[in-house]
Design a protein around this motif. Structure first.
Motif, PDB file in Angstrom:
ATOM      1  N   ILE A 159      26.823  23.321  27.561  1.00  0.00           N
ATOM      2  CA  ILE A 159      26.954  22.296  27.042  1.00  0.00           C
ATOM      3  C   ILE A 159      25.994  21.003  27.738  1.00  0.00           C
ATOM      4  CG2 ILE A 159      28.822  20.185  26.744  1.00  0.00           C
ATOM      5  CD1 ILE A 159      30.737  22.269  26.791  1.00  0.00           C
ATOM      6  N   ALA A 160      25.355  20.326  26.822  1.00  0.00           N
ATOM      7  CA  ALA A 160      24.501  19.230  27.513  1.00  0.00           C
ATOM      8  C   ALA A 160      25.244  17.721  26.918  1.00  0.00           C
ATOM      9  CB  ALA A 160      23.090  19.329  26.797  1.00  0.00           C
ATOM     10  N   ARG A 161      25.747  17.201  27.818  1.00  0.00           N
ATOM     11  CA  ARG A 161      26.307  15.820  27.580  1.00  0.00           C
ATOM     12  C   ARG A 161      25.052  14.776  27.716  1.00  0.00           C
ATOM     13  NH1 ARG A 161      31.182  12.853  26.698  1.00  0.00           N
ATOM     14  NH2 ARG A 161      30.383  10.659  26.532  1.00  0.00           N
ATOM     15  N   LYS A 162      24.647  13.969  26.481  1.00  0.00           N
ATOM     16  CA  LYS A 162      23.492  13.042  26.839  1.00  0.00           C
ATOM     17  C   LYS A 162      24.132  11.854  27.647  1.00  0.00           C
ATOM     18  CE  LYS A 162      20.062  10.426  24.107  1.00  0.00           C
ATOM     19  NZ  LYS A 162      19.633  10.181  22.858  1.00  0.00           N
ATOM     20  N   LEU A 163      23.517  11.510  28.778  1.00  0.00           N
ATOM     21  CA  LEU A 163      23.922  10.358  29.432  1.00  0.00           C
ATOM     22  C   LEU A 163      23.272   8.837  29.127  1.00  0.00           C
ATOM     23  CD1 LEU A 163      24.421  12.041  32.986  1.00  0.00           C
ATOM     24  CD2 LEU A 163      26.299  11.870  31.390  1.00  0.00           C
ATOM     25  N   CYS A 164      21.863   9.253  28.852  1.00  0.00           N
ATOM     26  CA  CYS A 164      21.187   8.195  28.428  1.00  0.00           C
ATOM     27  C   CYS A 164      19.697   8.305  28.106  1.00  0.00           C
ATOM     28  CB  CYS A 164      21.115   7.099  29.724  1.00  0.00           C
ATOM     29  SG  CYS A 164      20.125   7.636  31.007  1.00  0.00           S
ATOM     30  N   PHE A 270      18.320  12.314  29.064  1.00  0.00           N
ATOM     31  CA  PHE A 270      18.863  12.582  30.308  1.00  0.00           C
ATOM     32  C   PHE A 270      20.282  13.259  30.209  1.00  0.00           C
ATOM     33  CE2 PHE A 270      20.679  11.644  34.787  1.00  0.00           C
ATOM     34  CZ  PHE A 270      19.585  12.617  35.350  1.00  0.00           C
ATOM     35  N   TYR A 271      20.353  14.344  30.959  1.00  0.00           N
ATOM     36  CA  TYR A 271      21.634  15.261  30.307  1.00  0.00           C
ATOM     37  C   TYR A 271      22.605  15.601  31.658  1.00  0.00           C
ATOM     38  CZ  TYR A 271      19.872  15.955  25.489  1.00  0.00           C
ATOM     39  OH  TYR A 271      19.649  15.811  24.275  1.00  0.00           O
ATOM     40  N   LEU A 272      23.610  15.662  31.500  1.00  0.00           N
ATOM     41  CA  LEU A 272      24.584  16.455  32.313  1.00  0.00           C
ATOM     42  C   LEU A 272      24.775  17.706  31.551  1.00  0.00           C
ATOM     43  CD1 LEU A 272      26.241  16.447  35.082  1.00  0.00           C
ATOM     44  CD2 LEU A 272      28.206  15.781  33.237  1.00  0.00           C
ATOM     45  N   ILE A 273      24.453  18.809  32.329  1.00  0.00           N
ATOM     46  CA  ILE A 273      24.656  19.997  31.809  1.00  0.00           C
ATOM     47  C   ILE A 273      25.684  20.797  32.431  1.00  0.00           C
ATOM     48  CG2 ILE A 273      23.257  22.262  31.156  1.00  0.00           C
ATOM     49  CD1 ILE A 273      20.824  20.489  31.240  1.00  0.00           C
ATOM     50  N   TYR A 274      26.387  21.510  31.672  1.00  0.00           N
ATOM     51  CA  TYR A 274      27.594  22.410  32.399  1.00  0.00           C
ATOM     52  C   TYR A 274      27.827  23.650  31.400  1.00  0.00           C
ATOM     53  CZ  TYR A 274      30.468  19.079  29.695  1.00  0.00           C
ATOM     54  OH  TYR A 274      30.838  18.199  28.584  1.00  0.00           O
ATOM     55  N   GLN A 285      36.706  18.733  36.029  1.00  0.00           N
ATOM     56  CA  GLN A 285      36.929  17.389  34.864  1.00  0.00           C
ATOM     57  C   GLN A 285      36.719  16.037  35.376  1.00  0.00           C
ATOM     58  OE1 GLN A 285      37.442  18.245  31.398  1.00  0.00           O
ATOM     59  NE2 GLN A 285      37.414  16.024  31.210  1.00  0.00           N
ATOM     60  N   ALA A 286      37.330  16.068  36.707  1.00  0.00           N
ATOM     61  CA  ALA A 286      37.302  14.557  37.326  1.00  0.00           C
ATOM     62  C   ALA A 286      35.759  14.174  37.416  1.00  0.00           C
ATOM     63  CB  ALA A 286      37.889  14.715  38.558  1.00  0.00           C
ATOM     64  N   PHE A 287      35.004  15.374  37.959  1.00  0.00           N
ATOM     65  CA  PHE A 287      33.541  14.812  38.306  1.00  0.00           C
ATOM     66  C   PHE A 287      32.632  14.429  36.892  1.00  0.00           C
ATOM     67  CE2 PHE A 287      29.068  15.591  38.552  1.00  0.00           C
ATOM     68  CZ  PHE A 287      28.530  14.910  39.889  1.00  0.00           C
ATOM     69  N   LYS A 288      32.915  15.315  35.842  1.00  0.00           N
ATOM     70  CA  LYS A 288      32.403  15.032  34.619  1.00  0.00           C
ATOM     71  C   LYS A 288      32.837  13.651  33.952  1.00  0.00           C
ATOM     72  CE  LYS A 288      34.009  17.592  31.178  1.00  0.00           C
ATOM     73  NZ  LYS A 288      34.313  18.621  30.361  1.00  0.00           N
ATOM     74  N   ASP A 289      33.967  13.262  34.094  1.00  0.00           N
ATOM     75  CA  ASP A 289      34.592  12.079  33.585  1.00  0.00           C
ATOM     76  C   ASP A 289      33.935  10.777  34.332  1.00  0.00           C
ATOM     77  OD1 ASP A 289      36.028  13.344  31.739  1.00  0.00           O
ATOM     78  OD2 ASP A 289      38.094  13.105  32.820  1.00  0.00           O
ATOM     79  N   PHE A 290      33.811  11.360  35.748  1.00  0.00           N
ATOM     80  CA  PHE A 290      33.108  10.085  36.753  1.00  0.00           C
ATOM     81  C   PHE A 290      31.909   9.782  36.275  1.00  0.00           C
ATOM     82  CE2 PHE A 290      31.164   8.845  40.330  1.00  0.00           C
ATOM     83  CZ  PHE A 290      31.757   7.759  40.880  1.00  0.00           C
ATOM     84  N   VAL A 291      30.836  11.027  35.919  1.00  0.00           N
ATOM     85  CA  VAL A 291      29.793  10.603  35.616  1.00  0.00           C
ATOM     86  C   VAL A 291      29.433  10.125  34.499  1.00  0.00           C
ATOM     87  CG1 VAL A 291      27.446  12.007  35.194  1.00  0.00           C
ATOM     88  CG2 VAL A 291      28.778  12.608  37.156  1.00  0.00           C
ATOM     89  N   ILE A 292      30.170  10.167  33.544  1.00  0.00           N
ATOM     90  CA  ILE A 292      30.295   9.824  32.135  1.00  0.00           C
ATOM     91  C   ILE A 292      30.430   8.273  32.039  1.00  0.00           C
ATOM     92  CG2 ILE A 292      31.254   9.850  29.652  1.00  0.00           C
ATOM     93  CD1 ILE A 292      31.400  13.146  30.047  1.00  0.00           C
ATOM     94  N   GLU A 293      31.359   8.032  32.819  1.00  0.00           N
ATOM     95  CA  GLU A 293      32.180   6.517  32.848  1.00  0.00           C
ATOM     96  C   GLU A 293      30.927   5.737  33.656  1.00  0.00           C
ATOM     97  OE1 GLU A 293      35.671   3.930  34.476  1.00  0.00           O
ATOM     98  OE2 GLU A 293      35.899   6.102  34.481  1.00  0.00           O
ATOM     99  N   SER A 294      30.331   6.171  34.590  1.00  0.00           N
ATOM    100  CA  SER A 294      29.305   5.700  35.497  1.00  0.00           C
ATOM    101  C   SER A 294      28.221   5.471  34.597  1.00  0.00           C
ATOM    102  CB  SER A 294      29.087   6.346  36.638  1.00  0.00           C
ATOM    103  OG  SER A 294      30.180   6.634  37.583  1.00  0.00           O
ATOM    104  N   PHE A 295      27.805   6.247  33.572  1.00  0.00           N
ATOM    105  CA  PHE A 295      26.434   6.046  33.017  1.00  0.00           C
ATOM    106  C   PHE A 295      26.769   5.112  31.634  1.00  0.00           C
ATOM    107  CE2 PHE A 295      24.252   9.182  35.270  1.00  0.00           C
ATOM    108  CZ  PHE A 295      22.953   9.170  35.306  1.00  0.00           C
TER     109      PHE A 295
END
Length: 300
Positions: A159-164, A270-274, A285-295
């Motif tokens: 899964i690639a979550r686009k951050l920006c 720029f992606y977060l991949i997992y 889940q906590a780290f994923k949510d934290f990164v998405i909210e931060s970006f």
């Protein structure tokens, strides 16, 4: 229910062996000798009445039955691991390990590392291993929970979550511009000294028609480290193509000047991949949510 003559330990050893690709690497991961790996594989094959692995002097390869068995067991063991993690996660405190790989340079050091430090401050029971190695990594083989990467992703198992989107521009030092001049169009880059990273094909949007045009760049210096590229450009060694956030300070101080501002370079995602199946543990889940909210609050 697993039959009594089949050991769960033997199954786990087989899965590690299949993922490691060699008896030596599997033995290192499991902290035992190669003979023990061979013994457990033989026990498992005898219990199943099937050959799971073909081994020659040069390579090893799963049989058709072995590949099917590996895929099912790998998922089953992951489910067991996640079930244990869920039981161990407390309601108030998260704990455990996270293995993270990221691009290095200014993005890794100035953006990702501070985010991780902030996350650790909120969850002191979590331990993080952060790796800045550049090559593309295999999340399954190398057991990473998350990878931060620039560029597109094709692997459907991830899964690639686009951050920006990272805006990209060209820069050179005033001394370089004075000595060699400034290119007026991307075609003229072939006449200039360039400093390249992992991308040797630079894509521009034509200001007249909006079409994307690609240009192959042969850099006099090739280096995947953003800080090295910046230092080389400031020293007057050539033109660099980097995200705008890499060099805001250098531009303000007059050490670098932007080039070809009418010809915009295509932005880089720029992606977060997992892994799809690695999203159940509470700390994941906590780290994923934290990164998405931060970006969401971050403006590159």
């Amino acid at each position: 229910m697993i039959p009594k003559d089949i050991s769960l330990s033997d199954i786990r050893t087989f899965v590690v062996l299949a993922e490691a690709g060699s008896f030596t690497k599997a033995a290192e991961q499991l902290g035992c000798g190669r003979p023990q790996i061979s013994k457990q594989l033989a026990q498992l094959e005898d219990s199943l009445g099937l050959s799971l692995l073909i081994r020659t002097t040069r390579r090893q390869q799963l049989t058709e039955q072995g590949q099917l068995f590996y895929q099912q067991c790998q998922q089953a063991l992951l489910d067991i691991e996640q079930a244990i993690e869920k039981l161990q996660d407390s309601r108030d405190k998260l704990h455990g390990h996270l293995h993270i790989n990221s691009v290095g340079g200014p993005i890794g050091e100035d953006i990702i590392a501070p985010m991780i430090n902030q996350f650790l401050g909120q969850h002191p029971e979590i331990k993080i291993e952060l790796d800045f190695s550049s090559p593309r990594v295999d999340l399954i083989q190398e057991q990473y929970d998350f990878v931060f990467r620039m560029g597109e992703l094709e692997d459907s198992s991830l899964i690639a979550r686009k951050l920006c989107d990272l805006n990209i521009s060209l820069y050179c030092s005033p001394s370089y511009a004075q000595q060699y001049g400034q290119p007026q169009t991307p075609d003229e880059l072939s006449q200039h000294r360039c400093i390249t990273g992992s991308v040797q094909q630079w894509s521009f949007k034509n200001p007249d028609n909006g079409k994307v045009e690609d240009f192959s760049i042969d850099g006099q210096l090739q280096c995947k480290n953003g800080r090295v590229m910046l230092a080389s450009a400031i020293a007057g060694n050539g033109i660099i193509r980097v995200p705008e956030l890499y060099c805001q300070k250098e531009i303000r101080e007059g050490n670098l000047i932007p080039l070809l501002q009418d010809w915009r370079l295509v932005a880089t995602p720029f992606y977060l991949i997992y892994l799809k199946q690695k999203n159940s543990a509470a700390r994941i889940q906590a780290f994923k949510d934290f990164v998405i909210e931060s970006f969401e609050q971050f403006n590159p």
